[in-house]
Write a protein that holds these residues in place. Structure first.
Motif, PDB file in Angstrom:
ATOM      1  N   ILE A   1     -10.880   5.247   2.716  1.00  0.00           N
ATOM      2  CA  ILE A   1      -9.500   4.827   2.459  1.00  0.00           C
ATOM      3  C   ILE A   1      -8.891   4.164   3.706  1.00  0.00           C
TER       4      ILE A   1
ATOM      5  N   MET B   1      -4.532  -2.837   3.884  1.00  0.00           N
ATOM      6  CA  MET B   1      -5.816  -2.985   4.559  1.00  0.00           C
ATOM      7  C   MET B   1      -6.166  -4.456   4.603  1.00  0.00           C
TER       8      MET B   1
ATOM      9  N   SER C   1      -8.260  -7.485   9.695  1.00  0.00           N
ATOM     10  CA  SER C   1      -8.361  -6.850  11.006  1.00  0.00           C
ATOM     11  C   SER C   1      -7.558  -5.564  11.019  1.00  0.00           C
ATOM     12  N   GLY C   2      -7.978  -4.632  10.196  1.00  0.00           N
ATOM     13  CA  GLY C   2      -7.399  -3.295  10.214  1.00  0.00           C
ATOM     14  C   GLY C   2      -6.205  -3.149   9.291  1.00  0.00           C
TER      15      GLY C   2
END
Ligand code: TYD
Ligand code: MG
Length: 455
Positions: free
Chosen positions: A98, A266, A269-270
Motif C-alpha cells: 500500500i 502514489m 516518485s513516491g
C-alpha cells in the motif's frame, strides 16, 4: 541476580505452562498459549521497589510538548497532531504494497535535514532501499540518513544507541525478533516483546520510533491489533490497489486528535500530498450524466466533496442485486427501502449499483442523501444539476436528519463553486452561510428529490 526463562501463557485466562500446549488445560481455548519471557530476580525484597519513581505534584509537571520535531510532509504532520513527538512510538499498519515503506522512507529523508535518522529494514536489501531513494529524490541523498538491514533486536538496539538518531524507522515489526524468545519472528509473542522493548528504549532515549506493521489476513493476528495498546500512536494507511489515492488515518493518538486524515497519491516518485482532496476527487466528473450526485462528507475536521454514482438496470432474472462500492452495504439497503416505501420509486425489479469515485470509503450517514439522489437520478434517467451538492442522513420514515458540522461543509462546497446545497432543516445563523450559496432546507427525502429532480 536476574534470571529469565520462557513460559507459555494462555491469552484468554492467563494460565501458565512450561511448554506450548495446543489447548489451554484451564479454559479450553485452542491455540491461545503464547510464549513470554519471565524474569525473576533473586533476593528480591521490599528494597527492590524503593528507588523507582517518586510521586510528583501535578503543577510541577511540564505540559504541552513544544519540542515536537517539525515534519515538512504536511498531510502526515496533521495526522500526527503536528510534528513528531520525541520518545513516542508510532505504528503504521496497512496491507502489503500500500506504500508504508515508501511513506516512511520519505519521512526519513525529510527529517534527515534536522538530525540523524536511522532506517532499519528487515524486508529489503540496502540496494533496494537505495533504488527507492533514487526514485523519490532524483538526486543526492542527505548525509545524515543511515540504513541498516537487520532483523535481530539484539543488533538493532546497540545500533540505535551508537547512531543516537532523532527518528528510527523499523520496517517491519513482524520481521524483528529477539533471541530471548524461541518463538518465530512475526508471532504474537515476538511482535509484542520487540515492540515493548522498543517502547522502553524510546522513552529512555527520547528517540521517536516508527514501526511498520502488516495487517495479516487472519483478522490482524500478530499484526497491528496486538500492538495497539503498547504503542503511543496507531495510524493506518488505506486505499486500494486500483486507485492511486491513499488515506492515512489515525485510530489512536496519545499526542493528538484521532479524527484527522491525510490524503496522498502514489505517484512515479513516491507518495505525493494531495492538499485539496475535494478538487482532486471531482476532477473527472462528468456533469449532466444521470446517476451522479455530490456528497459533502467530513474526514476528521476536513470537509471532503466526493462524487457518488448510482446505476440501476432491470433485473434479468431472480432477485435484484445490490452492490455497494465505498459505502456501507446495510446503509445502502436501508436507503433503497426508504426510496421504495417513502418516495415510491420502483426498485424491486432493478439491480442497484452504487460507487464512490476515487476508491474512497465513506462511513458517514451524511452521504445518505447523495446516495439516494444518485439512485433516483439513474432510475428516472434525469441528470442532477451540476451545481448542487447534498448533505443529510436519511431516516427510516424518509425524514432527513441533521449531521454535524454543516457550516464547514457549506463553506467547502461554496469554495469549490457549487451554487446550491440541499440540507436538512437546521438553524444556521446567517453569518455561517456562504453568501454565494443557495441553501435549500428540506424535511424529507421526498421533498429533496422533488425540489431537485423536477422533470
Ligand atoms: P511499498 O512502500 O513497498 O508498500 P508496503 O511497504 O506498504 O508494502 O509500496 C509498494 C508499491 O508502491 C509498489 O507496488 C510500487 C509502488 N511505488 C510507486 O508507485 N511509486 C514509487 O515511487 C514507489 C517508491 C513505489
Ligand atoms: Mg514495505
Amino acid at each position: 541476580m536476574v534470571k529469565s526463562k520462557t513460559e507459555y501463557v494462555c491469552q484468554q485466562c492467563g494460565r501458565r505452562a512450561a511448554k506450548a500446549l495446543g489447548r489451554c488445560p484451564q479454559c479450553g481455548a485452542w491455540n491461545s498459549m503464547v510464549a513470554e519471557i519471565v524474569t525473576t530476580k533473586r533476593g528480591r525484597g521490599p528494597s527492590a521497589m524503593v528507588e523507582t519513581s517518586q510521586p510528583m505534584r501535578l503543577m510541577e509537571i511540564e505540559g504541552e510538548d513544544t519540542d515536537r520535531i517539525p515534519l515538512p510532509i504536511h498531510e502526515f504532520s496533521r495526522v500526527l497532531g503536528g510534528g513528531v513527538v520525541p520518545g513516542s512510538v508510532v505504528l503504521i499498519g496497512g496491507d502489503p504494497g500500500i506504500g508504508k515503506s515508501t511513506l516512511l522512507l520519505q519521512l526519513a529523508l525529510v527529517l534527515a535535514d534536522q538530525g540523524s535518522v536511522l532506517y532499519i529494514s528487515g524486508e529489503e536489501s540496502e540496494r533496494q532501499i537505495k533504488n527507492r531513494v533514487l526514485r523519490i529524490l532524483h538526486g543526492g541523498a542527505p548525509d545524515d540518513l543511515y540504513l541498516l538491514t537487520e532483523t535481530s533486536l539484539e543488533a538493532i538496539t546497540p545500533a540505535i544507541e551508537r547512531t543516537s538518531p532523532i527518528v528510527v524507522v523499523i520496517d517491519s515489526i513482524q520481521t524483528t525478533h529477539t533471541s530471548e524468545l524461541d518463538a518465530s519472528a512475526g508471532s504474537i509473542s515476538q511482535v509484542r516483546e520487540c515492540a515493548s522493548r522498543l517502547q522502553t528504549l524510546a522513552k529512555s532515549s527520547g528517540v521517536a520510533v516508527f514501526l511498520v506493521g502488516h495487517v495479516t489476513k487472519e483478522g490482524a493476528i500478530a499484526g497491528p491489533k496486538v500492538l495497539e495498546h503498547i504503542v503511543d500512536t496507531v495510524l493506518y494507511l488505506e486505499g486500494d490497489s486500483f486507485h492511486a489515492y491513499r488515506l492515512l488515518r489515525s485510530v489512536k493518538n496519545r499526542f493528538g486528535p484521532t479524527t484527522e486524515v491525510g490524503v496522498f497519491e502514489m505517484g512515479a516518485s513516491g507518495m505525493e500530498e494531495v492538499p485539496n482532496p475535494s478538487e482532486t476527487f471531482l476532477a473527472e466528473r462528468v456533469v449532466d450524466s444521470p446517476g451522479s450526485a455530490i456528497a459533502v462528507t467530513m474526514e476528521g475536521t476536513r470537509p471532503l466533496l466526493v462524487e457518488i454514482q448510482g446505476l440501476t438496470s432491470a433485473t434479468s432474472f431472480g432477485h435484484p442485486r445490490r452492490t455497494a462500492n465505498g459505502v456501507d452495504f446495510n446503509r445502502l439497503l436501508l436507503t433503497i427501502a426508504v426510496l421504495s416505501r417513502r418516495v415510491g420509486l420502483r426498485l424491486s425489479d432493478q439491480d442497484v449499483f452504487v460507487n464512490v469515485v476515487g476508491g474512497l470509503r465513506i462511513s458517514e450517514p451524511a452521504a445518505d442523501l447523495a446516495v439516494a439522489a444518485a439512485i433516483s437520478s439513474s432510475v428516472k434517467d434525469l441528470p442532477l444539476p451540476g451545481d448542487v451538492a447534498f448533505i443529510g442522513e436519511v431516516g427510516l420514515s424518509g425524514e432527513l436528519r441533521t449531521v454535524p458540522q454543516i457550516p464547514a461543509r457549506l463553506s467547502e462546497a461554496s469554495k469549490l463553486g457549487f451554487q446550491r446545497v440541499v440540507i436538512p432543516q437546521v438553524d444556521i445563523s446567517a453569518d455561517l452561510r456562504p453568501e454565494s450559496l443557495q441553501v435549500i432546507q428540506v424535511r424529507s427525502l421526498r421533498e429533496a428529490l422533488a425540489e431537485i429532480l423536477r422533470s
